[in-house]
Design a protein around this motif. Structure first.
Motif, PDB file in Angstrom:
ATOM      1  N   PHE A  34      59.692  45.144  41.252  1.00 28.81           N
ATOM      2  CA  PHE A  34      60.426  44.893  40.010  1.00 28.81           C
ATOM      3  C   PHE A  34      59.796  45.673  38.855  1.00 28.81           C
ATOM      4  N   GLY A  35      58.471  45.642  38.771  1.00 29.99           N
ATOM      5  CA  GLY A  35      57.784  46.345  37.691  1.00 29.99           C
ATOM      6  C   GLY A  35      58.014  47.846  37.731  1.00 29.99           C
ATOM      7  N   ALA A  36      58.001  48.409  38.935  1.00 31.19           N
ATOM      8  CA  ALA A  36      58.236  49.855  39.067  1.00 31.19           C
ATOM      9  C   ALA A  36      59.671  50.210  38.680  1.00 31.19           C
ATOM     10  N   THR A  37      60.606  49.366  39.062  1.00 29.42           N
ATOM     11  CA  THR A  37      62.021  49.612  38.768  1.00 29.42           C
ATOM     12  C   THR A  37      62.335  49.425  37.287  1.00 29.42           C
ATOM     13  N   HIS A  38      61.635  48.507  36.624  1.00 33.67           N
ATOM     14  CA  HIS A  38      61.939  48.166  35.233  1.00 33.67           C
ATOM     15  C   HIS A  38      60.856  48.615  34.250  1.00 33.67           C
ATOM     16  N   VAL A  58      53.263  45.593  37.683  1.00 35.05           N
ATOM     17  CA  VAL A  58      52.825  46.380  38.837  1.00 35.05           C
ATOM     18  C   VAL A  58      51.326  46.187  39.051  1.00 35.05           C
ATOM     19  N   GLU A  59      50.558  46.246  37.986  1.00 33.75           N
ATOM     20  CA  GLU A  59      49.104  46.090  38.097  1.00 33.75           C
ATOM     21  C   GLU A  59      48.719  44.700  38.592  1.00 33.75           C
ATOM     22  N   ARG A  60      49.394  43.664  38.102  1.00 33.51           N
ATOM     23  CA  ARG A  60      49.094  42.310  38.575  1.00 33.51           C
ATOM     24  C   ARG A  60      49.364  42.194  40.077  1.00 33.51           C
TER      25      ARG A  60
END
Length: 109
Positions: free
Chosen positions: A81-85, A91-93
């Protein structure tokens, strides 16, 4: 008689209790609530101990296994989700959680 699932988190007993997320969310195991809290106490055993002191008990072996599984799933989902948004913190977490699970041999966060 048919049992109906509880609508809120039950007192800690087996960890197999199910709860309903606020605002009509899904049912899930109570231990799932600890997934993101675990990131806060990673590397801080004093915080982990303080949490479980207030919780009233440590996790059982099945709860510990379930928490590791839920943590891994949450981490992978967060990375995607973090990479997409464009959310590098998410992403780090997720990466921290996976690294911690690998280093601990699946131990909970």
């Amino acid at each position: 008689m048919r049992e109906t699932p509880p609508t809120e988190l039950q007192a800690p007993h087996s960890g197999h209790e199910r709860h309903r997320e606020p605002l009509g969310g899904e049912l899930g195991p109570a231990v799932r609530d600890l997934v993101r809290i675990g990131d806060a106490w990673a590397g801080r055993p004093d915080l982990r101990e303080a949490f479980f002191s207030g919780y009233g008990r440590q996790l059982t072996p099945p709860e510990t296994e379930r928490l590791a599984l839920e943590s891994a799933l949450d981490a992978v989902s967060g990375i995607q989700f973090g990479a997409t948004h464009d959310d590098p913190e998410l992403v780090e977490r997720g990466r921290r959680t996976l690294a911690r699970l690998r280093a601990d041999g699946k131990e909970t966060p």
